[in-house]
Design a protein around this motif. Structure first.
Motif, PDB file in Angstrom:
ATOM      1  N   ILE A   1       0.808  -1.221   0.000  1.00 62.59           N
ATOM      2  CA  ILE A   1       0.000   0.000   0.000  1.00 62.59           C
ATOM      3  C   ILE A   1       0.841   1.272   0.000  1.00 62.59           C
ATOM      4  CG2 ILE A   1      -2.003  -1.137   1.048  1.00 62.59           C
ATOM      5  CD1 ILE A   1      -1.219   0.147   3.732  1.00 62.59           C
ATOM      6  N   VAL A   2       2.103   1.200   0.472  1.00 58.79           N
ATOM      7  CA  VAL A   2       2.963   2.389   0.455  1.00 58.79           C
ATOM      8  C   VAL A   2       3.393   2.698  -0.978  1.00 58.79           C
ATOM      9  CG1 VAL A   2       5.137   3.383   1.263  1.00 58.79           C
ATOM     10  CG2 VAL A   2       3.729   2.030   2.835  1.00 58.79           C
ATOM     11  N   ASN A   3       3.896   1.677  -1.686  1.00 61.58           N
ATOM     12  CA  ASN A   3       4.335   1.906  -3.071  1.00 61.58           C
ATOM     13  C   ASN A   3       3.177   2.212  -4.005  1.00 61.58           C
ATOM     14  OD1 ASN A   3       7.334   1.718  -3.583  1.00 61.58           O
ATOM     15  ND2 ASN A   3       7.017  -0.038  -2.247  1.00 61.58           N
ATOM     16  N   LEU A   4       1.977   1.742  -3.663  1.00 64.72           N
ATOM     17  CA  LEU A   4       0.804   2.089  -4.466  1.00 64.72           C
ATOM     18  C   LEU A   4       0.384   3.541  -4.251  1.00 64.72           C
ATOM     19  CD1 LEU A   4      -1.471  -1.063  -4.224  1.00 64.72           C
ATOM     20  CD2 LEU A   4      -0.327  -0.168  -6.262  1.00 64.72           C
ATOM     21  N   GLY A   5       0.919   4.178  -3.211  1.00 65.45           N
ATOM     22  CA  GLY A   5       0.552   5.560  -2.934  1.00 65.45           C
ATOM     23  C   GLY A   5      -0.778   5.682  -2.213  1.00 65.45           C
ATOM     24  N   LEU A   6      -1.219   4.610  -1.554  1.00 66.32           N
ATOM     25  CA  LEU A   6      -2.500   4.650  -0.839  1.00 66.32           C
ATOM     26  C   LEU A   6      -2.380   5.313   0.521  1.00 66.32           C
ATOM     27  CD1 LEU A   6      -3.838   1.060  -1.636  1.00 66.32           C
ATOM     28  CD2 LEU A   6      -4.434   3.212  -2.764  1.00 66.32           C
ATOM     29  N   VAL A   7      -1.170   5.356   1.083  1.00 72.13           N
ATOM     30  CA  VAL A   7      -0.962   5.955   2.407  1.00 72.13           C
ATOM     31  C   VAL A   7      -0.648   7.431   2.220  1.00 72.13           C
ATOM     32  CG1 VAL A   7       0.429   5.913   4.509  1.00 72.13           C
ATOM     33  CG2 VAL A   7      -0.128   3.771   3.339  1.00 72.13           C
ATOM     34  N   TYR A   8      -1.529   8.297   2.757  1.00 70.40           N
ATOM     35  CA  TYR A   8      -1.336   9.737   2.613  1.00 70.40           C
ATOM     36  C   TYR A   8      -0.581  10.331   3.791  1.00 70.40           C
ATOM     37  CZ  TYR A   8      -4.687   9.736  -1.280  1.00 70.40           C
ATOM     38  OH  TYR A   8      -5.325   9.519  -2.472  1.00 70.40           O
TER      39      TYR A   8
ATOM     40  N   ILE B   1      -3.236   6.382  10.756  1.00 69.06           N
ATOM     41  CA  ILE B   1      -2.912   6.214   9.344  1.00 69.06           C
ATOM     42  C   ILE B   1      -4.039   6.839   8.525  1.00 69.06           C
ATOM     43  CG2 ILE B   1      -2.350   4.546   7.536  1.00 69.06           C
ATOM     44  CD1 ILE B   1      -0.481   4.504  10.086  1.00 69.06           C
ATOM     45  N   THR B   2      -3.681   7.796   7.682  1.00 69.40           N
ATOM     46  CA  THR B   2      -4.650   8.373   6.750  1.00 69.40           C
ATOM     47  C   THR B   2      -4.327   7.801   5.379  1.00 69.40           C
ATOM     48  OG1 THR B   2      -4.754  10.394   8.056  1.00 69.40           O
ATOM     49  CG2 THR B   2      -5.605  10.503   5.792  1.00 69.40           C
ATOM     50  N   MET B   3      -5.322   7.150   4.791  1.00 66.74           N
ATOM     51  CA  MET B   3      -5.080   6.461   3.520  1.00 66.74           C
ATOM     52  C   MET B   3      -6.339   6.453   2.682  1.00 66.74           C
ATOM     53  SD  MET B   3      -5.285   2.420   4.499  1.00 66.74           S
ATOM     54  CE  MET B   3      -5.274   2.011   2.756  1.00 66.74           C
ATOM     55  N   THR B   4      -6.191   5.959   1.480  1.00 63.53           N
ATOM     56  CA  THR B   4      -7.338   5.777   0.611  1.00 63.53           C
ATOM     57  C   THR B   4      -7.284   4.356   0.054  1.00 63.53           C
ATOM     58  OG1 THR B   4      -8.619   6.803  -1.166  1.00 63.53           O
ATOM     59  CG2 THR B   4      -6.245   6.577  -1.548  1.00 63.53           C
TER      60      THR B   4
ATOM     61  N   TRP C   1      -7.458   8.549  -5.211  1.00 61.99           N
ATOM     62  CA  TRP C   1      -6.249   7.865  -5.657  1.00 61.99           C
ATOM     63  C   TRP C   1      -6.212   7.805  -7.174  1.00 61.99           C
ATOM     64  CZ3 TRP C   1      -5.305   3.409  -8.527  1.00 61.99           C
ATOM     65  CH2 TRP C   1      -3.982   2.954  -8.506  1.00 61.99           C
ATOM     66  N   SER C   2      -5.020   7.939  -7.717  1.00 68.07           N
ATOM     67  CA  SER C   2      -4.819   7.715  -9.145  1.00 68.07           C
ATOM     68  C   SER C   2      -3.437   7.104  -9.318  1.00 68.07           C
ATOM     69  CB  SER C   2      -4.924   9.024  -9.939  1.00 68.07           C
ATOM     70  OG  SER C   2      -3.805   9.843  -9.648  1.00 68.07           O
ATOM     71  N   LYS C   3      -3.168   6.594 -10.497  1.00 70.42           N
ATOM     72  CA  LYS C   3      -1.883   5.915 -10.690  1.00 70.42           C
ATOM     73  C   LYS C   3      -0.693   6.866 -10.569  1.00 70.42           C
ATOM     74  CE  LYS C   3      -2.345   5.801 -15.709  1.00 70.42           C
ATOM     75  NZ  LYS C   3      -3.385   5.324 -16.575  1.00 70.42           N
ATOM     76  N   GLU C   4      -0.937   8.170 -10.588  1.00 71.31           N
ATOM     77  CA  GLU C   4       0.155   9.133 -10.391  1.00 71.31           C
ATOM     78  C   GLU C   4       0.730   9.044  -8.970  1.00 71.31           C
ATOM     79  OE1 GLU C   4      -2.707  10.303 -12.283  1.00 71.31           O
ATOM     80  OE2 GLU C   4      -1.378   9.695 -13.917  1.00 71.31           O
ATOM     81  N   HIS C   5      -0.053   8.498  -8.032  1.00 70.98           N
ATOM     82  CA  HIS C   5       0.422   8.364  -6.650  1.00 70.98           C
ATOM     83  C   HIS C   5       1.408   7.210  -6.480  1.00 70.98           C
ATOM     84  CE1 HIS C   5      -3.394  10.612  -5.777  1.00 70.98           C
ATOM     85  NE2 HIS C   5      -2.556  11.240  -4.976  1.00 70.98           N
ATOM     86  N   MET C   6       1.473   6.306  -7.460  1.00 68.31           N
ATOM     87  CA  MET C   6       2.307   5.114  -7.320  1.00 68.31           C
ATOM     88  C   MET C   6       3.786   5.451  -7.441  1.00 68.31           C
ATOM     89  SD  MET C   6       0.167   2.069  -9.228  1.00 68.31           S
ATOM     90  CE  MET C   6       0.812   2.415 -10.825  1.00 68.31           C
ATOM     91  N   SER C   7       4.605   4.686  -6.720  1.00 68.49           N
ATOM     92  CA  SER C   7       6.052   4.835  -6.839  1.00 68.49           C
ATOM     93  C   SER C   7       6.498   4.280  -8.198  1.00 68.49           C
ATOM     94  CB  SER C   7       6.764   4.070  -5.721  1.00 68.49           C
ATOM     95  OG  SER C   7       6.648   2.669  -5.944  1.00 68.49           O
ATOM     96  N   ARG C   8       7.729   4.620  -8.556  1.00 68.42           N
ATOM     97  CA  ARG C   8       8.296   4.115  -9.802  1.00 68.42           C
ATOM     98  C   ARG C   8       8.301   2.583  -9.782  1.00 68.42           C
ATOM     99  NH1 ARG C   8      13.672   3.566 -11.282  1.00 68.42           N
ATOM    100  NH2 ARG C   8      13.910   3.489 -13.524  1.00 68.42           N
TER     101      ARG C   8
END
Length: 104
Positions: free
Chosen positions: A27-34, A46-49, A88-95
């Motif tokens: 969930i971190v690399n997906l960018g779900l954790v804000y 934890i604030t997440m989506t 959430w969008s794919k722009e939040h994802m890590s490389r």
């Protein structure tokens, strides 16, 4: 309230063990954790989506977060706040996540 950087790193490290069951990436690399924070009583906040509002696996992911964070000695309780803003969008994802999922 701001938590120390090393504690924040420990929390994020534990959250990297929480895998989104649909996508197979944490969930971190997906960018779900804000945001991650902790209060003086030892409650990790934890604030997440989720990837979608109708995600049926939300409760499963929250359970996994609680399990992962309770392994840290500093954590006495866990409060997961699921938000839909910003969405959430794919722009939040890590490389790494983008490469693993073949997203450009």
């Amino acid at each position: 309230m701001a938590i120390e950087a090393d504690l924040k790193d420990s929390i994020l490290g534990a959250l990297e063990n929480v895998i989104d069951p649909e996508l197979g990436i944490d969930i971190v690399n997906l960018g779900l954790v804000y945001d991650v924070d902790m209060n003086d009583e030892g409650t990790a906040m934890i604030t997440m989506t989720l990837t979608s509002m109708g995600c049926p696996l939300g409760p499963v992911i929250v359970d996994q977060i609680r399990t992962a964070l309770f392994e840290l000695p500093e954590v006495k309780d866990v409060d997961v706040n699921i938000v839909w803003n910003p969405p959430w969008s794919k722009e939040h994802m890590s490389r790494y996540a983008k490469m693993a999922l073949g997203v450009r």
